[in-house]
Scaffold this active site. Sequence first.
Site, PDB file in Angstrom:
ATOM      1  N   GLU A 108      32.722  36.474  38.610  1.00  0.00           N
ATOM      2  CA  GLU A 108      33.739  35.546  39.115  1.00  0.00           C
ATOM      3  C   GLU A 108      33.114  34.559  40.093  1.00  0.00           C
ATOM      4  OE1 GLU A 108      38.069  36.453  40.115  1.00  0.00           O
ATOM      5  OE2 GLU A 108      37.152  36.338  42.096  1.00  0.00           O
ATOM      6  N   ASP A 151      40.570  45.438  41.360  1.00  0.00           N
ATOM      7  CA  ASP A 151      39.229  44.850  41.233  1.00  0.00           C
ATOM      8  C   ASP A 151      38.647  45.127  39.848  1.00  0.00           C
ATOM      9  OD1 ASP A 151      38.755  44.185  44.282  1.00  0.00           O
ATOM     10  OD2 ASP A 151      39.532  46.225  44.169  1.00  0.00           O
ATOM     11  N   ASP A 171      33.654  41.577  39.318  1.00  0.00           N
ATOM     12  CA  ASP A 171      34.484  40.930  40.340  1.00  0.00           C
ATOM     13  C   ASP A 171      33.819  41.214  41.676  1.00  0.00           C
ATOM     14  OD1 ASP A 171      36.630  39.656  41.614  1.00  0.00           O
ATOM     15  OD2 ASP A 171      37.667  41.572  41.896  1.00  0.00           O
TER      16      ASP A 171
END
Length: 370
Positions: A75, A148, A15
């Site tokens: 991501e 996260d 992420d």
Amino acid sequence: MFASSTGPITVLGIDPGLTRCGYAVLEGRAQTPRAVALGVIRTPATMELPRRLAALQAELGLLLSQFRPDAVAVEHVFFQTNVRTAMSVGQASGLALAAAAAAGCDVMQFTPNEVKSSIAGWGGAGKAQVQRMVQARLGLATVPKPADAADAAALGAVLLGGGAHAPTVAGGGRVIGSLRGTVLERADDSTVLLEVAGVGYVVHVTPRTLAELEPSTTAFLYVHHHIREDAQLLFGFLRGDERSTFQQLIATHGIGPALAMAILGTHAPLALADVVASNDLAALTMVPGVGKKTAERLLVELRNRLNVAVLDPIVSAGGGSAVVSDVREALAGLGYGPEEVREVLREISSGGDASTMLRDALKILGAKRA
């Protein structure tokens, strides 16, 4: 991606972020995932940008060399309201992609909505819901933290399951894509009880489909398995294009499963495409619960979602859309279905008043039913 491999797979979910970069190392297969490492790489905001990027690059390199993942999921954020945040995320994302590729890993990117759809069953799932689904899938005692790291774990779980278009449920198995069995009963709430291998499944269907599913008969349904925080629901369709349209509808802002079923219960996929293409506001307001303002908004959003061209709307030269609406309502009151009404309105002359158009429409409809 992993079809040729029979052993456990190691994946790394990232992420990206410059201040906080979440990571998660997962191992196993789609049905037996295991969390190996979860954490966050942090760089202080007081450090100069080149040094922060260098520090992040070094930490990512250590992760890749230590765990040697087969594939990496990063991501893909395509929208940020904060320009500074967008730039830092983009920089971190670029580092992650480059580091993974340099390490010889397969690399995939998933948008937040793709992750939500795969993990929780729909693209509008909240962060807490996704975290709980990740906890259940990985068999963790608590919800993964910080956020996260949880997001990175979700990315890894999607990749381990085969990608954004191969969603799995909390237990690790594939979602239900179809059912073949015996119809045990039909209910007034437009559900059927379908028995498959001794197990009864309650499936939500449109009224049109409900009428075709006679009790004690064998039926095959394409299924959308909808997973919410508080329930898992099955929506069944006789044809694959109905399920595809349903999935496009619920991916549209403001349309949930109930409204999507109401739309399909009023307009079949091809008819719905025609409604949207011709900007037929009156036809869309025939859907229960859809008023004029809602219909106007849906026409705009569905035009892009269903990828249809804009055609000339159905109007009458003698009285505009009000005359057509009167005729439409009259035909609907006489028991004619939406598709029959739309077809006949395209066949009759639009130069007369409502009574003339209604008479002509009834002649054509009567001949077709004869």
